[in-house]
Motif scaffolding. Structure first.
Motif, PDB file in Angstrom:
ATOM      1  N   VAL A 199      -2.734   0.025  16.783  1.00 24.81           N
ATOM      2  CA  VAL A 199      -3.705  -0.106  15.686  1.00 24.81           C
ATOM      3  C   VAL A 199      -3.089  -0.978  14.590  1.00 24.81           C
ATOM      4  O   VAL A 199      -2.058  -0.636  14.015  1.00 24.81           O
ATOM      5  N   ILE A 200      -3.724  -2.130  14.331  1.00 22.61           N
ATOM      6  CA  ILE A 200      -3.212  -3.050  13.310  1.00 22.61           C
ATOM      7  C   ILE A 200      -4.307  -3.217  12.256  1.00 22.61           C
ATOM      8  O   ILE A 200      -5.437  -3.593  12.596  1.00 22.61           O
ATOM      9  N   VAL A 201      -3.974  -2.920  11.013  1.00 27.15           N
ATOM     10  CA  VAL A 201      -4.985  -3.040   9.960  1.00 27.15           C
ATOM     11  C   VAL A 201      -4.480  -3.974   8.860  1.00 27.15           C
ATOM     12  O   VAL A 201      -3.284  -4.278   8.775  1.00 27.15           O
ATOM     13  N   HIS A 202      -5.409  -4.395   8.011  1.00 27.76           N
ATOM     14  CA  HIS A 202      -5.047  -5.223   6.851  1.00 27.76           C
ATOM     15  C   HIS A 202      -4.706  -4.290   5.694  1.00 27.76           C
ATOM     16  O   HIS A 202      -5.343  -3.245   5.535  1.00 27.76           O
ATOM     17  N   PRO A 203      -3.715  -4.657   4.862  1.00 25.94           N
ATOM     18  CA  PRO A 203      -3.355  -3.767   3.742  1.00 25.94           C
ATOM     19  C   PRO A 203      -4.415  -3.659   2.647  1.00 25.94           C
ATOM     20  O   PRO A 203      -4.199  -2.928   1.681  1.00 25.94           O
ATOM     21  N   GLU A 204      -5.551  -4.337   2.790  1.00 25.46           N
ATOM     22  CA  GLU A 204      -6.665  -4.100   1.861  1.00 25.46           C
ATOM     23  C   GLU A 204      -7.427  -2.822   2.234  1.00 25.46           C
ATOM     24  O   GLU A 204      -8.311  -2.387   1.499  1.00 25.46           O
ATOM     25  N   CYS A 205      -7.099  -2.231   3.393  1.00 29.41           N
ATOM     26  CA  CYS A 205      -7.767  -0.980   3.790  1.00 29.41           C
ATOM     27  C   CYS A 205      -7.265   0.161   2.900  1.00 29.41           C
ATOM     28  O   CYS A 205      -6.216   0.066   2.272  1.00 29.41           O
ATOM     29  N   ARG A 206      -8.027   1.260   2.893  1.00 30.35           N
ATOM     30  CA  ARG A 206      -7.584   2.453   2.145  1.00 30.35           C
ATOM     31  C   ARG A 206      -6.246   2.938   2.715  1.00 30.35           C
ATOM     32  O   ARG A 206      -6.028   2.821   3.939  1.00 30.35           O
ATOM     33  N   LEU A 207      -5.449   3.560   1.856  1.00 33.01           N
ATOM     34  CA  LEU A 207      -4.134   4.040   2.306  1.00 33.01           C
ATOM     35  C   LEU A 207      -4.283   5.073   3.435  1.00 33.01           C
ATOM     36  O   LEU A 207      -3.463   5.103   4.362  1.00 33.01           O
TER      37      LEU A 207
END
Ligand code: 13P
Ligand code: SF4
Length: 306
Positions: A199-207
């Motif tokens: 799972v790879i997300v962007h750091p603009e996602c919620r913590l």
């Protein structure tokens, strides 16, 4: 042959003719439509695009992205003409802070160093000490040697960086509406469906979303991760255009968007016909007043030096 293909090929022919005549470079963000990525000279993340804009020999930059990106190009390359094919393509997060609001916050926290995320207006950059992108936000925060930081405008990126550095950060309540839509349950459902996937997300996602991911990376960081990792299945917690880019570059890997809500309508405003029209009419042009540009340039230069 479908009508759509015929239309695309018509605009592509026009774009290819005009880009030579005008000595233009076409820069596209990783969230652009697939067909726009395909005609670009360079496709990348905010940092990579800034570097390209700063170093290009072209006289004209066609920026396929959103306004703050085109503004950044205009700040870094004042002698070049920068066009944004749809002038309505803004970033709602960048609009969540004005220079006036930032000046007020600076009065409230006079000792704080202001770090602004590149997703901000030229006026806000001009009021900031250092700019950062999602690639170098942690390094930018570390560079201020423990001083208090006012981090604007993305609260979620700020909280992510704080979780990695334990820095003393005052957050601004800004957010990306596209990444905000991703909920922890979306990630949990995707993990249930594709248990082998990273799972790879962007750091603009919620913590809370980031905590469920294997990695939180800028769009450029995601490409690097996928190119180097043995993982052949990815759950992607960022905008749809990134999935296009990854599937094009790594067709043997399986990429699943964490949720179909991950579409940035602003990025999707740029279309081939608008790129062709910008090249032909030399507008819409993005400019930054010289007094703002000089100050904004300083915060960008401090970032590029990191
Ligand atoms: P990157 O710098 O990771 O490309 O991100 C830009 C952006 O707008 C993300 O929403
Ligand atoms: Fe702005 Fe979010 Fe769109 Fe990036 S994805 S341009 S932060 S609205």
């Amino acid at each position: 042959m479908t009508n759509e293909f015929k239309e695309d090929s018509y605009y592509i022919e026009q774009i290819n003719r005009l880009r030579k005549e005008r000595n233009a470079v076409i820069l596209a963000h990783n969230y652009q439509r697939g067909e726009v990525q395909d005609i670009a000279d360079f496709v990348g993340d905010s940092l990579g695009l800034s570097r390209q804009a700063a170093s290009t020999d072209a006289e004209l930059i066609i920026f396929c992205g959103v306004r703050f990106m085109a503004e950044t190009a205009a700040i870094l390359s004042p002698e070049k003409m920068v066009l944004l094919p749809d002038i309505q393509a803004g970033c709602p997060m960048a609009d969540m802070i004005t220079a006036e609001q930032l000046r007020e916050a600076k009065l409230k926290y006079p000792a704080a160093t202001v770090i602004c995320y590149v997703n901000s207006s030229a006026e806000v950059k001009a009021e900031s000490d250092i700019c950062c992108t999602s690639t170098n936000a942690i390094a930018a925060v570390k560079s201020v040697n423990g001083r208090q930081i006012l981090f604007v405008p993305d609260e979620h990126l700020g909280r992510y960086v704080a979780s990695k550095t334990e820095a003393d950060i005052i957050f601004w309540p800004g957010y990306c509406p596209t990444h905000y839509r991703v909920l922890p349950e979306d990630i949990l459902k995707a993990k249930e469906r594709y248990p082998q996937a990273k799972v790879i997300v962007h750091p603009e996602c919620r913590l809370e979303v980031i905590m469920l991911a294997d990695e939180a990376l800028s769009t450029g960081g995601i490409i690097k991760y996928v190119s180097e990792s043995a993982a052949d299945e990815i759950i992607l917690g960022t905008e749809l255009g990134m999935a296009y880019r990854l599937q094009k570059d790594y067709p043997h890997k399986r990429v699943h968007l964490a949720t179909e809500k991950l579409i940035c309508p602003n990025m999707k405003l740029i279309t081939l016909d608008k790129v062709a029209s910008a090249l032909e009419k030399l507008q819409p042009r993005v400019t930054v007043p010289e007094n703002i540009r000089i100050k904004a340039r300083q915060s960008l230069d401090r970032m590029l030096a990191i």
